[in-house]
Design a protein around this motif. Structure first.
Motif, mmCIF file in Angstrom:
data_model
loop_
_atom_site.group_PDB
_atom_site.id
_atom_site.type_symbol
_atom_site.label_atom_id
_atom_site.label_comp_id
_atom_site.label_asym_id
_atom_site.label_seq_id
_atom_site.Cartn_x
_atom_site.Cartn_y
_atom_site.Cartn_z
ATOM 1 N N CYS A 7 8.543 10.043 -96.325
ATOM 2 C CA CYS A 7 8.383 11.160 -95.168
ATOM 3 C C CYS A 7 8.198 12.570 -95.740
ATOM 4 O O CYS A 7 7.101 13.201 -95.308
ATOM 5 N N HIS A 8 8.469 12.675 -96.858
ATOM 6 C CA HIS A 8 8.000 13.903 -97.405
ATOM 7 C C HIS A 8 6.698 13.914 -98.044
ATOM 8 O O HIS A 8 5.741 14.749 -97.952
ATOM 9 N N LYS A 9 6.208 12.704 -98.619
ATOM 10 C CA LYS A 9 5.012 12.422 -99.158
ATOM 11 C C LYS A 9 3.823 12.174 -98.120
ATOM 12 O O LYS A 9 2.692 12.617 -98.384
ATOM 13 N N HIS A 10 4.236 11.388 -97.416
ATOM 14 C CA HIS A 10 3.103 11.002 -96.402
ATOM 15 C C HIS A 10 3.239 11.309 -94.992
ATOM 16 O O HIS A 10 2.462 10.860 -94.256
ATOM 17 N N GLY A 11 4.553 11.878 -94.582
ATOM 18 C CA GLY A 11 4.629 12.233 -93.319
ATOM 19 C C GLY A 11 4.740 13.757 -92.943
ATOM 20 O O GLY A 11 5.260 14.014 -92.088
ATOM 21 N N GLU A 12 4.533 14.775 -94.122
ATOM 22 C CA GLU A 12 5.066 16.159 -93.734
ATOM 23 C C GLU A 12 6.055 16.365 -93.179
ATOM 24 O O GLU A 12 6.370 17.133 -92.142
ATOM 25 N N GLY A 13 7.268 15.599 -93.756
ATOM 26 C CA GLY A 13 8.655 15.888 -93.320
ATOM 27 C C GLY A 13 8.937 15.396 -92.010
ATOM 28 O O GLY A 13 10.208 15.380 -91.624
ATOM 29 N N LYS A 14 7.993 14.539 -91.512
ATOM 30 C CA LYS A 14 8.421 13.551 -90.451
ATOM 31 C C LYS A 14 8.478 12.289 -90.596
ATOM 32 O O LYS A 14 7.941 11.840 -91.805
ATOM 33 N N LYS A 15 8.896 11.385 -89.533
ATOM 34 C CA LYS A 15 9.166 9.924 -90.121
ATOM 35 C C LYS A 15 7.644 9.312 -90.327
ATOM 36 O O LYS A 15 6.642 9.202 -89.538
ATOM 37 N N TRP A 16 7.443 8.960 -91.809
ATOM 38 C CA TRP A 16 6.146 8.802 -92.025
ATOM 39 C C TRP A 16 5.513 7.340 -91.257
ATOM 40 O O TRP A 16 4.193 7.345 -90.888
ATOM 41 N N TYR A 17 6.356 6.632 -91.033
ATOM 42 C CA TYR A 17 5.853 5.276 -90.166
ATOM 43 C C TYR A 17 5.385 5.655 -88.719
ATOM 44 O O TYR A 17 4.827 4.869 -87.983
#
Ligand code: SF4
Ligand code: SF4
Length: 282
Positions: free
Chosen positions: A5-15
């Motif tokens: 989420c931190h790496k790919h979702g800008e702090g939101k649920k990445w999926y």
């Protein structure tokens, strides 16, 4: 929020980020070849099973060095996360194509065709590169009685079938194919799914826990223990004195499968971040 989420979702649920399902990511040749190899060579999973047995016998100091390397590699190529069904519904809400295929993992571990995997794509099935890619390779690994290959499902059909799998005790997971591209939803269990075995019994995590933790309302729980029979993670205990079930938040993966088996609606999922003892455990 988990590392992805931190790496790919800008702090939101990445999926839940639609760009991770895009045809743009899928147009990458390396990724397409990775997906093809994944399905064309189920024997590497059988070999992986043998390697896992050898791995278990290694001295603990060797495992301590190797495990982070293995996990780091998995995070780059094929990593998963446990999801409750409401988050799967959200994913199905924005994808355009859902295609059910036999689970490659079960093909390797039990040798039978089990249609537990759902390939998802952002464009309609007839235009989807992913559906075309799977179409090209599907027949090559089908050995079971139903060799019809792809099954295109509507969103309602897909959710209904997942609800049925959940009733059987299968745990929903989302998977990357060269992170952060998301290629599918699978349905895992501890006996037949290699990913879950690695994560839970071998302590080589290849999937994150869900963004949630389950909690039992003791006012509603009647101590029937139906929920305990389906928890794949050994997170529940029965208190004889209180005639209630309790959940250990340190062990809970937040899948929500126990909730489905509770006729008293005594189990709720809470955001992991709101449960301090479990907030940093993935
Ligand atoms: S299924 Fe529900 S009522 Fe039964 S023990 Fe579990 S939480 Fe309690
Ligand atoms: S207690 Fe946690 S891990 Fe076990 S079934 Fe319930 S939500 Fe899943």
């Amino acid at each position: 929020m988990c590392e992805f989420c931190h790496k790919h979702g800008e702090g939101k649920k990445w999926y839940l980020q639609a760009e991770h399902y895009s045809e743009d990511l899928l147009s990458d040749l390396k990724r397409r070849n990775f997906i093809k190899d994944f399905f064309l060579h189920p024997e590497y999973l059988t070999e992986g099973e043998k390697q896992l047995e050898r791995y278990k016998r290694l001295p603990s100091f060797v495992r301590a060095v190797l495990t982070p390397l293995l996990v780091g590699r998995q995070k780059k190529v094929h990593y998963g996360q446990v999801l409750p069904i409401e988050d799967v519904e959200q994913i199905f809400g924005f994808v355009s194509s859902i295609v059910r295929i036999p689970c490659i993992c079960r093909q390797a571990t039990v040798g039978t065709e089990q249609r537990y995997c759902y390939c998802i794509s952002m464009v309609p099935e007839e235009e989807s590169q992913f559906a075309q890619l799977i179409q090209e390779i599907d027949a090559s690994y089908l050995t079971g009685p139903d060799t019809s290959g792809l099954e295109v499902l509507s969103k309602d059909e897909a959710i209904t079938s997942l609800q049925e799998l959940e009733k059987k005790g299968l745990c929903h997971t989302v998977w990357t194919f060269i992170t952060p591209f998301v290629g599918g939803i699978c349905n895992c269990d501890r006996s037949d799914c290699m990913a879950m075995r690695m994560t839970v019994t071998q302590d080589i995590p290849v999937m994150f826990r869900a963004e949630y933790v389950a909690e039992v309302n003791p006012e509603l729980c009647n101590g029937c223990r139906a929920c305990m029979r389906v928890c794949q993670f050994g997170a529940m205990a029965y208190s004889i004195a209180n005639d209630k079930v309790v959940i250990d938040p340190l062990r809970c993966y937040g899948c929500g499968i126990c909730r489905s088996s509770c006729t008293k609606n005594a189990i709720v999922l809470k955001e992991r971040s709101t449960v301090p003892v479990a907030a940093g455990i993935w």
